[in-house]
Write an enzyme that holds these catalytic residues in place. Structure first.
Site, short mmCIF file in Angstrom:
data_model
loop_
_atom_site.label_atom_id
_atom_site.label_comp_id
_atom_site.label_asym_id
_atom_site.label_seq_id
_atom_site.Cartn_x
_atom_site.Cartn_y
_atom_site.Cartn_z
N LYS A 211 -74.86 -112.15 -44.90
CA LYS A 211 -73.83 -111.54 -45.76
C LYS A 211 -73.35 -112.57 -46.79
CE LYS A 211 -72.27 -108.37 -42.17
NZ LYS A 211 -71.29 -108.04 -41.13
N GLN B 210 -66.30 -109.76 -37.91
CA GLN B 210 -67.65 -109.54 -37.38
C GLN B 210 -67.57 -109.05 -35.93
OE1 GLN B 210 -70.53 -109.84 -39.20
NE2 GLN B 210 -71.60 -109.04 -37.42
N ASP C 58 -65.10 -102.88 -44.42
CA ASP C 58 -66.02 -102.32 -43.41
C ASP C 58 -65.72 -100.84 -43.16
OD1 ASP C 58 -68.00 -104.08 -42.65
OD2 ASP C 58 -66.79 -105.07 -41.10
#
Ligand code: NAD
Length: 282
Positions: free
Chosen positions: A50, A94, A117
Site C-alpha cells: 500500500k 490494518q 477503508d
C-alpha cells in the site's frame, strides 16, 4: 470457448495513472495514516504494498507500527490525533488486529470522513440504506468496477457470493442489491452450495479455500470473480479452480492479477476522495 480474462491489473493501472495525473494538480499531497499493530507476515507485506503504490502516485503515507501488546487506549489516542490532524486525509487500521484489541471499537473511533477503508458503521449504514456513503470498502468497490465493465446492466442478474465477511461478502451483496441484482450470500454453514452456484449468472468466490469452485459448480457462460488468495503447493491460487472452469465460463478474474490490484487502486481512489472531501471539493 475459452473464458475472457478480466484483467484487474490493467484496469487498476489505468485508475492509478488517472489518479496520479489528478494528484499532480493539487496544491498539497493527500496523506494516508496506516496503523499496524504487531508483526503478522501477511499484514507487513500488504502495508508495504500500500505504501509503495501510494508513493508512486504522489500520496504520502505515515505508518504507525505498534508492538503486538499495544493497549487499546494507545491505538485510540493515535486515531484521535489523526482525526484532529488536518494534514491527514485518510486513516486505515490494518486487519486483523491482535486478539486483545476490540476491532469494532477501534474502527468506530475513526472519523467517517477519514475512514477510507469504508468499515465505519456510518459508511456501512449509508451503503445499507442505498444512500451515498463517504467511502465504500476497497475490495467490493474494485469488484463492482470489474463486474460492471463486463456486464453494464446488472438489473435482474442472479448473483451468488461464497463468503459473508464484513470486508468482502456483505458490502458486495449490498452493492449488488443496490444495482437490482438478486443476491444469494452463502457461507461455511450453507447446505448444498453447488445447487445455488449452478444458477448464478455471476459467481463471486471469497472464502479463502483453494480451488473450491470446480466446473460442475458453475452455470455455462457465467462471469466468475475470484477474490481468494491461497497457496497450493507453494503457488498462489484463488478460490476457483481456474483450469477446470476456464472453458465453461464467459469471463473470469485470474489470481494473481484480478481483484487484488483493484483493491489497492480503490484504496488510493478513496484517499484522493478523502482529500477532496476535506477540502470541500466533493
Ligand atoms: P473471512 O475468513 O473473513 O471470511 C470467509 C467467509 O467464507 C466466511 O463467511 C466463511 O463462512 C466462508 N467460508 C469459508 N469456507 C467456506 C466453504 N468451504 N464454503 C463456503 N463458505 C466458506 O475471509 P475474507 O477476509 O473475506 O477473505 C476471503 C478470501 O479473500 C481470502 O482468501 C482472502 O485472502 C481473500 N481476500 C482477497 C482480497 C483481495 O484484494 N484480493 C481482499 C480481501 C480478502
Amino acid at each position: 470457448m475459452t473464458a475472457q480474462i478480466i484483467n484487474g491489473k490493467e484496469t487498476a493501472a489505468q485508475v492509478r495513472t488517472e489518479l496520479k495525473n489528478k494528484i499532480a494538480t493539487l496544491n498539497s499531497a493527500p496523506k494516508l495514516a496506516i496503523i499496524l499493530v504487531g508483526n503478522d507476515d501477511s499484514s507487513l507485506i500488504y502495508v508495504r504494498n500500500k505504501q509503495k503504490a501510494a508513493a508512486e502516485i504522489g500520496i504520502e503515507t505515515e505508518l504507525y507500527h505498534l508492538p503486538e501488546n499495544t493497549a487499546e487506549q494507545t491505538v485510540w489516542e493515535i486515531i484521535d490525533d489523526c482525526n484532529r490532524n488536518t494534514d491527514v486525509n485518510g486513516i486505515i487500521v490494518q486487519l486483523p488486529l491482535p486478539a486483545h484489541l476490540n476491532t469494532h471499537k477501534i474502527i468506530n473511533r475513526i472519523l467517517p470522513t477519514k475512514d477510507v477503508d469504508g468499515f465505519h458503521p456510518y459508511n456501512t449504514g449509508m451503503l445499507h440504506n442505498n444512500e451515498k456513503p463517504y467511502f465504500i470498502a476497497a475490495t467490493p468497490l474494485g469488484i463492482m468496477k470489474l463486474i460492471q465493465q463486463h456486464c453494464p446492466n446488472l438489473s435482474g442478474k442472479n448473483v451468488v457470493l461464497i463468503g459473508a465477511s464484513l470486508i468482502v461478502g456483505r458490502p458486495l451483496a449490498t452493492l449488488l442489491l443496490n444495482q437490482e441484482c438478486t443476491v444469494s450470500i452463502t457461507h461455511i454453514h450453507t447446505r448444498n452450495i453447488k445447487e445455488l452456484t449452478q444458477k448464478a449468472d455471476i459467481l463471486v468466490a471469497a472464502c479463502g479455500v483453494a480451488k473450491l469452485v470446480k466446473a460442475d459448480w458453475i452455470k455455462p457462460d457465467s462471469i466468475l470473480i475470484d477474490v481468494g488468495i491461497n497457496r497450493d503447493n507453494g503457488k498462489i491460487c484463488g478460490d476457483i479452480d481456474f483450469d477446470d472452469v476456464v472453458d465453461k465460463a464467459a469471463a473470469i478474474t485470474p489470481v494473481p492479477g484480478g481483484v487484488g490490484p483493484m483493491t489497492i487502486a480503490m484504496l488510493l481512489q478513496n484517499t484522493y476522495d478523502a482529500f477532496l472531501i476535506q477540502h470541500s471539493a466533493l
